[in-house]
Design a protein around this motif. Structure first.
Motif, PDB file in Angstrom:
ATOM      1  N   GLY A 154       6.072  -2.472  10.061  1.00  0.00           N
ATOM      2  CA  GLY A 154       4.935  -2.232  10.597  1.00  0.00           C
ATOM      3  C   GLY A 154       4.339  -0.786  10.627  1.00  0.00           C
ATOM      4  O   GLY A 154       4.408  -0.283  11.081  1.00  0.00           O
ATOM      5  N   VAL A 155       3.241  -0.546   9.675  1.00  0.00           N
ATOM      6  CA  VAL A 155       1.792   0.860   9.368  1.00  0.00           C
ATOM      7  C   VAL A 155       0.836   0.926   9.340  1.00  0.00           C
ATOM      8  O   VAL A 155       0.652  -0.401   9.808  1.00  0.00           O
ATOM      9  N   PHE A 197       1.028   5.732  10.932  1.00  0.00           N
ATOM     10  CA  PHE A 197       1.788   5.676  12.827  1.00  0.00           C
ATOM     11  C   PHE A 197       2.401   4.481  12.053  1.00  0.00           C
ATOM     12  O   PHE A 197       1.983   3.538  11.568  1.00  0.00           O
ATOM     13  N   TRP A 198       4.088   4.038  13.167  1.00  0.00           N
ATOM     14  CA  TRP A 198       4.645   3.907  12.900  1.00  0.00           C
ATOM     15  C   TRP A 198       5.726   3.685  14.081  1.00  0.00           C
ATOM     16  O   TRP A 198       5.952   3.746  15.018  1.00  0.00           O
ATOM     17  N   LYS A 199       5.987   2.218  14.990  1.00  0.00           N
ATOM     18  CA  LYS A 199       6.968   2.303  15.859  1.00  0.00           C
ATOM     19  C   LYS A 199       8.710   3.114  15.748  1.00  0.00           C
ATOM     20  O   LYS A 199       9.135   2.145  15.429  1.00  0.00           O
ATOM     21  N   GLY A 200       8.624   3.915  15.390  1.00  0.00           N
ATOM     22  CA  GLY A 200      10.105   4.877  15.486  1.00  0.00           C
ATOM     23  C   GLY A 200      10.752   4.841  16.612  1.00  0.00           C
ATOM     24  O   GLY A 200       9.722   4.493  17.565  1.00  0.00           O
ATOM     25  N   SER A 201      11.267   6.082  15.937  1.00  0.00           N
ATOM     26  CA  SER A 201      11.614   6.834  17.610  1.00  0.00           C
ATOM     27  C   SER A 201      10.939   7.547  18.929  1.00  0.00           C
ATOM     28  O   SER A 201      11.313   7.572  19.481  1.00  0.00           O
ATOM     29  N   HIS A 202       9.803   7.729  18.254  1.00  0.00           N
ATOM     30  CA  HIS A 202       8.578   8.754  19.045  1.00  0.00           C
ATOM     31  C   HIS A 202       8.388   7.882  20.026  1.00  0.00           C
ATOM     32  O   HIS A 202       8.276   7.691  20.618  1.00  0.00           O
ATOM     33  N   THR A 210       1.115  -1.368   0.231  1.00  0.00           N
ATOM     34  CA  THR A 210       0.489   0.027   0.216  1.00  0.00           C
ATOM     35  C   THR A 210       0.900   0.953  -0.010  1.00  0.00           C
ATOM     36  O   THR A 210       1.944   1.231   1.351  1.00  0.00           O
ATOM     37  N   GLU A 211       0.617   2.194  -0.892  1.00  0.00           N
ATOM     38  CA  GLU A 211       1.528   3.225  -0.884  1.00  0.00           C
ATOM     39  C   GLU A 211       0.838   4.119   0.709  1.00  0.00           C
ATOM     40  O   GLU A 211      -0.181   4.625   1.047  1.00  0.00           O
ATOM     41  N   THR A 212       2.470   4.771   0.597  1.00  0.00           N
ATOM     42  CA  THR A 212       1.709   5.823   2.251  1.00  0.00           C
ATOM     43  C   THR A 212       2.941   7.119   1.877  1.00  0.00           C
ATOM     44  O   THR A 212       3.553   7.348   0.744  1.00  0.00           O
ATOM     45  N   PRO A 213       2.638   7.658   3.146  1.00  0.00           N
ATOM     46  CA  PRO A 213       3.690   9.244   2.833  1.00  0.00           C
ATOM     47  C   PRO A 213       4.789   8.914   2.275  1.00  0.00           C
ATOM     48  O   PRO A 213       6.043   7.992   2.895  1.00  0.00           O
ATOM     49  N   ALA A 214       5.409   9.941   1.821  1.00  0.00           N
ATOM     50  CA  ALA A 214       6.784   9.989   1.738  1.00  0.00           C
ATOM     51  C   ALA A 214       7.476  10.197   2.842  1.00  0.00           C
ATOM     52  O   ALA A 214       8.534   9.107   2.989  1.00  0.00           O
ATOM     53  N   ASP A 215       7.217  10.468   4.149  1.00  0.00           N
ATOM     54  CA  ASP A 215       7.871   9.802   5.690  1.00  0.00           C
ATOM     55  C   ASP A 215       7.721   8.640   5.836  1.00  0.00           C
ATOM     56  O   ASP A 215       8.405   8.198   7.297  1.00  0.00           O
ATOM     57  N   ALA A 216       6.409   7.756   5.795  1.00  0.00           N
ATOM     58  CA  ALA A 216       6.473   7.015   6.766  1.00  0.00           C
ATOM     59  C   ALA A 216       7.335   5.452   5.904  1.00  0.00           C
ATOM     60  O   ALA A 216       7.706   6.059   4.897  1.00  0.00           O
ATOM     61  N   PRO A 217       7.580   4.905   6.813  1.00  0.00           N
ATOM     62  CA  PRO A 217       8.351   3.232   6.301  1.00  0.00           C
ATOM     63  C   PRO A 217       7.154   2.897   4.934  1.00  0.00           C
ATOM     64  O   PRO A 217       6.604   2.287   5.121  1.00  0.00           O
ATOM     65  N   ASP A 218       8.508   1.685   4.623  1.00  0.00           N
ATOM     66  CA  ASP A 218       7.644   0.798   3.549  1.00  0.00           C
ATOM     67  C   ASP A 218       6.958  -0.511   4.703  1.00  0.00           C
ATOM     68  O   ASP A 218       7.196  -1.381   5.671  1.00  0.00           O
TER      69      ASP A 218
END
Length: 146
Positions: A121-122, A132-137, A108-116
């Motif tokens: 997991g997105v 949302f994804w489990k990143g540094s935040h 599925t296409e996601t915004p440029a700042d989101a991971p694949d």
């Protein structure tokens, strides 16, 4: 699970509680600021009020009064009041609007700042579309939880 209402002074706390999986309304998101309107909203939606206003807390059954200004101290006060604070294995609530999250399928296409989504997991908010994804935040919030 307890549903919360954060008054106008606790917007950042609302985002943390949402990340912990709590259905948490924020009074200013609803255009509500006056004490009587906040109390009525909490009662109407069966939500436990969280407030820094001692008078409002005393007038509202079941409310939790938080005296701290900074988020880490507020989280400690909530924990001391018996509120369980932990990030779920899978995010369930949008930190921005409190909407439910749905997993984004691989490919599925996601915004440029989101991971694949095929690599990480997105999740996407069903209400506002935020991703949302489990990143540094996510890691930063986990470290701040008491």
């Amino acid at each position: 699970m307890t549903r919360f209402l954060c008054d106008a002074m606790l917007g950042k706390l609302a985002r943390y509680l949402r990340m912990c999986g709590y259905d948490t309304a924020y009074a200013l998101d609803r255009g509500v600021e006056a004490d009587d309107a906040v109390r009525a909203l909490a009662r109407r939606e069966n939500r436990r009020l969280l407030t820094r206003d001692a008078t409002l807390a005393a007038r509202t059954e079941g409310a939790i009064h938080l005296s701290a200004r900074d988020i880490e101290a507020q989280l400690r006060e909530l924990r001391e009041a018996g509120v369980s604070l932990a990030l779920p294995e899978t995010p369930t609530r949008c930190g921005r609007c409190n909407g439910a999250l749905e997993p984004v399928a691989d490919g599925t296409e996601t915004p440029a700042d989101a991971p694949d989504p095929g690599e990480t997991g997105v999740w996407r908010c069903e209400r506002c579309g935020q991703h949302f994804w489990k990143g540094s935040h996510w890691d930063d919030v986990r470290e701040r939880l008491p």
